[in-house]
Design an enzyme around this catalytic site. Structure first.
Site, PDB file in Angstrom:
ATOM      1  CB  ALA A 140      -0.869  -0.010   1.231  1.00 43.95           C
ATOM      2  N   GLY A 141       0.503   2.463  -0.512  1.00 43.60           N
ATOM      3  CA  GLY A 141       1.157   3.614  -0.486  1.00 43.60           C
ATOM      4  C   GLY A 141       1.476   4.091  -1.773  1.00 43.60           C
TER       5      GLY A 141
ATOM      6  CG  ASP B  93      -2.729   2.035  -7.716  1.00 46.63           C
ATOM      7  OD1 ASP B  93      -3.291   3.407  -7.746  1.00 46.63           O
ATOM      8  OD2 ASP B  93      -3.412   1.248  -8.327  1.00 46.63           O
ATOM      9  CE  LYS B  94      -0.216   7.944  -0.400  1.00 43.43           C
ATOM     10  NZ  LYS B  94      -0.633   7.417   0.750  1.00 43.43           N
TER      11      LYS B  94
ATOM     12  CG  ASN C 105       5.768   8.355   3.865  1.00 47.00           C
ATOM     13  OD1 ASN C 105       4.639   8.699   4.027  1.00 47.00           O
ATOM     14  ND2 ASN C 105       5.908   6.889   4.038  1.00 47.00           N
TER      15      ASN C 105
ATOM     16  CG  PHE D 151      -3.702   7.663   6.039  1.00 49.87           C
ATOM     17  CD1 PHE D 151      -2.742   6.954   5.787  1.00 49.87           C
ATOM     18  CD2 PHE D 151      -4.595   7.649   7.310  1.00 49.87           C
ATOM     19  CE1 PHE D 151      -2.334   5.959   6.761  1.00 49.87           C
ATOM     20  CE2 PHE D 151      -4.447   6.349   8.142  1.00 49.87           C
ATOM     21  CZ  PHE D 151      -3.187   5.702   7.879  1.00 49.87           C
TER      22      PHE D 151
ATOM     23  CG  ASN E  78      -3.650  -0.063   4.138  1.00 52.97           C
ATOM     24  OD1 ASN E  78      -3.849   0.897   4.627  1.00 52.97           O
ATOM     25  ND2 ASN E  78      -2.501  -0.791   4.109  1.00 52.97           N
TER      26      ASN E  78
ATOM     27  CB  SER F 124       0.280   5.530   9.054  1.00 52.35           C
ATOM     28  OG  SER F 124       1.209   6.608   8.713  1.00 52.35           O
TER      29      SER F 124
ATOM     30  CG  ASN G 293       3.727   9.963   8.149  1.00 52.60           C
ATOM     31  OD1 ASN G 293       4.735  10.192   9.001  1.00 52.60           O
ATOM     32  ND2 ASN G 293       4.070   8.506   7.041  1.00 52.60           N
ATOM     33  CB  THR G 294      -2.468   9.719  10.911  1.00 56.45           C
ATOM     34  OG1 THR G 294      -2.745   9.793   9.212  1.00 56.45           O
ATOM     35  CG2 THR G 294      -3.796  10.358  11.284  1.00 56.45           C
TER      36      THR G 294
ATOM     37  CE  LYS H 297       2.152  -1.974   5.809  1.00 53.91           C
ATOM     38  NZ  LYS H 297       2.251  -1.429   4.533  1.00 53.91           N
TER      39      LYS H 297
ATOM     40  CB  THR I 111       6.933  -3.512   9.949  1.00 51.47           C
ATOM     41  OG1 THR I 111       8.202  -3.204   9.444  1.00 51.47           O
ATOM     42  CG2 THR I 111       7.406  -4.896  11.061  1.00 51.47           C
ATOM     43  CG  ASN I 112       3.182   1.320   8.265  1.00 55.00           C
ATOM     44  OD1 ASN I 112       3.775   2.059   7.435  1.00 55.00           O
ATOM     45  ND2 ASN I 112       1.946   1.421   8.302  1.00 55.00           N
ATOM     46  CB  THR I 113       7.262   3.788   7.580  1.00 55.45           C
ATOM     47  OG1 THR I 113       6.335   4.544   8.236  1.00 55.45           O
ATOM     48  CG2 THR I 113       7.172   3.680   5.981  1.00 55.45           C
TER      49      THR I 113
END
Length: 345
Positions: free
Chosen positions: A66-67, A69-70, A115, A119, A142, A178, A180-181, A221, A249-251
């Site tokens: 994911a990320g 092709d959002k 990044n 979202f 996702n 994530s 970033n939120t 995730k 995992t995620n970032t």
């Protein structure tokens, strides 16, 4: 060719602009009838690559994370590069711009990306319209929450996305990891996460009964920054809620052992790419061993070579996903991984 000629040119430009330039280029090549050429160059067709997990048949174990092709605008064309499945999103109920630009940074010396996109997406309902053009690509959806939605109302956002996508994706991924939120990772705590997943499972059963179709697999995730104690909680949560698996995992928010200049490494956001490889693999191995391989794991994080992919599989991953490695190494990476897997059959 990609690493010697194409990547150096692309890396002269702003990373986010390159992302959309790449989309336009891939769309153009497809429209002029080069899909078959791309497939012949990168896709590996062999029944021995097939994997069956949570009721789905994957034509090969290499997916696009994911990320990339959002908004579900390029999944058909991206599948021509040899991916066995494509995960869209993260999608939210309402469209949102994401965080202010500049929000995407290359760490060339580390083969990494930071990044803080936040979202950014066009909203789940536009993605649904795009998914109606699916040419039999296996799709993961996702899902997340809008930034303005408080955590105590987050379940509503996840349910909106779940219901909208139910007829159009093959499996779901719940993204609570994530960085970033603001506040999102608080939903990884045991109590709120259990409540969220249980509610999605109830809706899964309702949708399945209402439409007389099979329930959809739900995966979680997780962040690479969880402690061992928190990972043990994840194992318990998967068991208690009967979800179908984990994406690890995620970032990461860690900045350890980076070679790039501090002006870049100190940028806020999630780090992906080669520096994440070892920690991601550690998390996969921990989950697989401590759960006695009780659930499927999709491994993602720092895969830049076939050897990296094999390491993830040996650690306990059933499938793998690419993102940053695809950007740095190019589409030949997908082919080399599938060929390496075949050599081990």
């Amino acid at each position: 060719m990609y690493r010697l000629f194409i990547r150096p040119l692309l890396f002269l430009l702003d990373p986010e602009k390159v992302h959309y330039l790449s989309f336009s280029s891939i769309k153009f090549f497809s429209k002029i009838g080069l899909s078959g050429v791309i497939k012949s160059m990168f896709a590996v067709e062999d029944n021995r690559l097939e994997r069956e997990l949570f009721g789905l048949k994957f034509k090969n174990p290499v997916g696009l994370a994911a990320g990339f092709d959002k908004n579900a605008v390029l999944y058909n064309e991206l599948s021509d590069f040899g991916f066995g499945f494509v995960e869209i999103g993260t999608l939210t109920p309402k469209p949102q711009e994401g965080n202010p630009k500049k929000r995407l940074f290359r760490l060339k010396a580390d083969k990494a990306i930071i990044n803080r996109m936040g979202f950014n997406n066009h909203g789940v309902f536009e993605a649904v319209e795009n998914l109606k053009k699916n040419h039999k690509v296996l799709i993961g959806g996702n899902i997340g929450k809008n930034k303005v939605t408080p955590n105590n109302e987050a379940i509503k956002d996840y349910l909106i996305c779940f219901d909208a996508l139910f007829d159009h994706v093959d499996y779901f991924v719940v993204n609570v990891s994530s960085p970033n939120t603001p506040g999102l990772r608080e939903l990884q705590d045991k109590e709120p996460l259990t409540a969220l997943l249980n509610e999605l499972q109830l809706e899964n059963a309702r949708q399945s009964k209402r439409k007389d179709v099979a329930r959809k697999p739900i995966l979680l995730k997780i962040a690479p920054d969880l402690t061992d104690s928190q990972l043990l909680d994840i194992i318990d949560i998967v068991s208690d809620t009967s979800i179908d698996g984990v994406i690890a995992t995620n970032t990461t928010i860690s900045r350890e052992n980076l070679k790039s200049h501090a002006l870049i490494t100190e940028e806020a956001g999630g780090l992906s790419g080669a520096p994440l490889k070892d920690r991601s693999t550690e998390v996969i191995r921990f989950l697989a061993e401590k759960s006695n391989k009780a659930f499927p794991i999709i491994g993602v994080g720092g895969i830049h070579s076939a050897d990296d992919a094999i390491e993830k599989l040996d650690a306990g991953a059933d499938l793998i996903q690419l993102w940053t490695g695809f950007v740095y190494e190019g589409p030949a990476l997908v082919k080399s991984i599938n060929e390496a897997i075949l050599e081990r059959v």
